[in-house]
Write a protein that holds these residues in place. Structure first.
Motif, PDB file in Angstrom:
ATOM      1  N   ALA A 125       0.829  -1.211   0.000  1.00  9.09           N
ATOM      2  CA  ALA A 125       0.000   0.000   0.000  1.00  9.09           C
ATOM      3  C   ALA A 125       0.862   1.260   0.000  1.00  9.09           C
ATOM      4  N   VAL A 126       1.911   1.285   0.812  1.00 12.33           N
ATOM      5  CA  VAL A 126       2.799   2.452   0.862  1.00 12.33           C
ATOM      6  C   VAL A 126       3.526   2.627  -0.473  1.00 12.33           C
ATOM      7  N   VAL A 127       3.991   1.525  -1.055  1.00 12.51           N
ATOM      8  CA  VAL A 127       4.698   1.607  -2.338  1.00 12.51           C
ATOM      9  C   VAL A 127       3.763   2.141  -3.428  1.00 12.51           C
ATOM     10  N   LEU A 128       2.545   1.605  -3.513  1.00 11.98           N
ATOM     11  CA  LEU A 128       1.598   2.083  -4.533  1.00 11.98           C
ATOM     12  C   LEU A 128       1.252   3.555  -4.330  1.00 11.98           C
ATOM     13  N   THR A 129       1.023   3.944  -3.087  1.00 13.37           N
ATOM     14  CA  THR A 129       0.695   5.339  -2.781  1.00 13.37           C
ATOM     15  C   THR A 129       1.858   6.248  -3.171  1.00 13.37           C
ATOM     16  N   THR A 130       3.059   5.824  -2.841  1.00 13.34           N
ATOM     17  CA  THR A 130       4.247   6.617  -3.170  1.00 13.34           C
ATOM     18  C   THR A 130       4.419   6.742  -4.682  1.00 13.34           C
ATOM     19  N   LEU A 131       4.231   5.644  -5.408  1.00 15.08           N
ATOM     20  CA  LEU A 131       4.362   5.691  -6.868  1.00 15.08           C
ATOM     21  C   LEU A 131       3.333   6.633  -7.497  1.00 15.08           C
ATOM     22  N   LEU A 132       2.116   6.634  -6.952  1.00 11.45           N
ATOM     23  CA  LEU A 132       1.099   7.561  -7.461  1.00 11.45           C
ATOM     24  C   LEU A 132       1.482   9.011  -7.153  1.00 11.45           C
ATOM     25  N   GLY A 133       2.139   9.231  -6.015  1.00 12.70           N
ATOM     26  CA  GLY A 133       2.649  10.567  -5.678  1.00 12.70           C
ATOM     27  C   GLY A 133       3.782  10.995  -6.595  1.00 12.70           C
ATOM     28  N   VAL A 134       4.648  10.054  -6.951  1.00  8.84           N
ATOM     29  CA  VAL A 134       5.730  10.349  -7.894  1.00  8.84           C
ATOM     30  C   VAL A 134       5.140  10.694  -9.265  1.00  8.84           C
ATOM     31  N   ALA A 135       4.123   9.949  -9.677  1.00  8.21           N
ATOM     32  CA  ALA A 135       3.455  10.245 -10.955  1.00  8.21           C
ATOM     33  C   ALA A 135       2.831  11.639 -10.916  1.00  8.21           C
ATOM     34  N   ASP A 136       2.251  12.020  -9.792  1.00  5.13           N
ATOM     35  CA  ASP A 136       1.671  13.352  -9.613  1.00  5.13           C
ATOM     36  C   ASP A 136       2.736  14.415  -9.860  1.00  5.13           C
ATOM     37  N   GLU A 137       3.895  14.252  -9.259  1.00  8.63           N
ATOM     38  CA  GLU A 137       4.981  15.222  -9.449  1.00  8.63           C
ATOM     39  C   GLU A 137       5.499  15.194 -10.883  1.00  8.63           C
ATOM     40  N   GLY A 138       5.520  14.015 -11.494  1.00  5.17           N
ATOM     41  CA  GLY A 138       5.944  13.913 -12.886  1.00  5.17           C
ATOM     42  C   GLY A 138       5.022  14.687 -13.811  1.00  5.17           C
ATOM     43  N   ILE A 139       3.730  14.607 -13.547  1.00  8.13           N
ATOM     44  CA  ILE A 139       2.761  15.376 -14.341  1.00  8.13           C
ATOM     45  C   ILE A 139       2.997  16.867 -14.135  1.00  8.13           C
ATOM     46  N   GLN A 140       3.282  17.264 -12.892  1.00  9.66           N
ATOM     47  CA  GLN A 140       3.532  18.681 -12.613  1.00  9.66           C
ATOM     48  C   GLN A 140       4.774  19.179 -13.348  1.00  9.66           C
ATOM     49  N   TRP A 141       5.748  18.315 -13.541  1.00 10.52           N
ATOM     50  CA  TRP A 141       6.965  18.682 -14.268  1.00 10.52           C
ATOM     51  C   TRP A 141       6.630  19.070 -15.705  1.00 10.52           C
ATOM     52  N   LEU A 142       5.573  18.436 -16.245  1.00 11.42           N
ATOM     53  CA  LEU A 142       5.173  18.700 -17.628  1.00 11.42           C
ATOM     54  C   LEU A 142       4.285  19.940 -17.770  1.00 11.42           C
ATOM     55  N   LEU A 143       3.679  20.382 -16.681  1.00 13.47           N
ATOM     56  CA  LEU A 143       2.760  21.522 -16.737  1.00 13.47           C
ATOM     57  C   LEU A 143       3.518  22.838 -16.550  1.00 13.47           C
ATOM     58  N   PRO A 144       3.232  23.828 -17.397  1.00  9.67           N
ATOM     59  CA  PRO A 144       3.984  25.085 -17.310  1.00  9.67           C
ATOM     60  C   PRO A 144       3.706  25.898 -16.041  1.00  9.67           C
ATOM     61  N   ASN A 145       2.524  25.760 -15.465  1.00 15.27           N
ATOM     62  CA  ASN A 145       2.172  26.553 -14.290  1.00 15.27           C
ATOM     63  C   ASN A 145       2.428  25.819 -12.963  1.00 15.27           C
ATOM     64  N   ARG A 146       3.052  24.643 -13.014  1.00  9.30           N
ATOM     65  CA  ARG A 146       3.330  23.862 -11.811  1.00  9.30           C
ATOM     66  C   ARG A 146       4.820  23.620 -11.682  1.00  9.30           C
TER      67      ARG A 146
END
Length: 196
Positions: A132-153
């Protein structure tokens, strides 16, 4: 063999998915919402309300709305509340970053509960709290990865750490609460073992 072991597991995964969609859907709106709340001096107050809602929701969800918790459960619930309160109020980051405690905490609880339900139905999941912790963490990493692609984040590794800590803390709280329930009911082994 069906994908889900029970209707409850299916619902829990759907709720997990809904939380992920809600988190990711705010990526474009988070800055605007924070500015509006800051303008009306509601950012601090809204963070406290979200924290209270998280505690209430997580406690009700994991407790199964027990009407008569026993001494060990009450002590554990008070301890969990105290730890979350300290984490939330003593964290030196801004209120917007504190929402990670709620978002990924709730996600961690739903994922853990889905995995625990899967195990209770006879399916194999190695160490559900860790998964559960690993899956939650991976989803958090994906969240930050998406923010890296967004110009306003902004991509922020510290947010990934907060996501990990939020998932770890909430899953640990659920595990300790389940342990207290088993202890109060006289069972010492894992859930589903007969009372001693």
């Amino acid at each position: 063999m069906p994908l889900f072991s029970s209707a409850r597991e299916r619902r829990l995964w759907l709720w997990s998915g809904a939380v992920v969609v809600a988190i990711y859907a705010t990526l474009g709106l988070a800055g605007t919402l924070a500015e509006v709340l800051r303008e009306y001096e509601l950012l601090e107050a809204s963070s406290l309300v979200m924290f209270a809602m998280f505690l209430l929701g997580a406690t009700i969800f994991t407790s199964g709305i027990r009407l008569r918790p026993r001494g060990a459960e009450i002590a554990v619930l008070l301890g969990i509340t105290f730890v979350y309160l300290l984490l939330f109020l003593r964290t030196t980051v801004g209120p917007a970053e504190r929402t990670h405690l709620m978002e990924y905490g709730v996600l961690g609880v739903f994922i853990h509960e889905a995995l625990t339900e899967r195990v209770s139905q006879g399916r194999r999941v190695p160490v559900p709290p860790v998964v559960a912790v690993v899956l939650t963490t991976l989803l958090g990493v994906a969240d930050e990865g998406i923010q890296w692609l967004l110009p306003n984040r902004v991509f922020d590794p510290v947010d990934m750490l907060f996501n990990f800590l939020a998932g770890t803390t909430s899953v640990a709280a659920v595990v300790v609460l389940a342990w207290a329930r088993r202890l109060a009911s006289g069972r010492r082994g894992p859930p589903g073992t007969p009372a001693v």
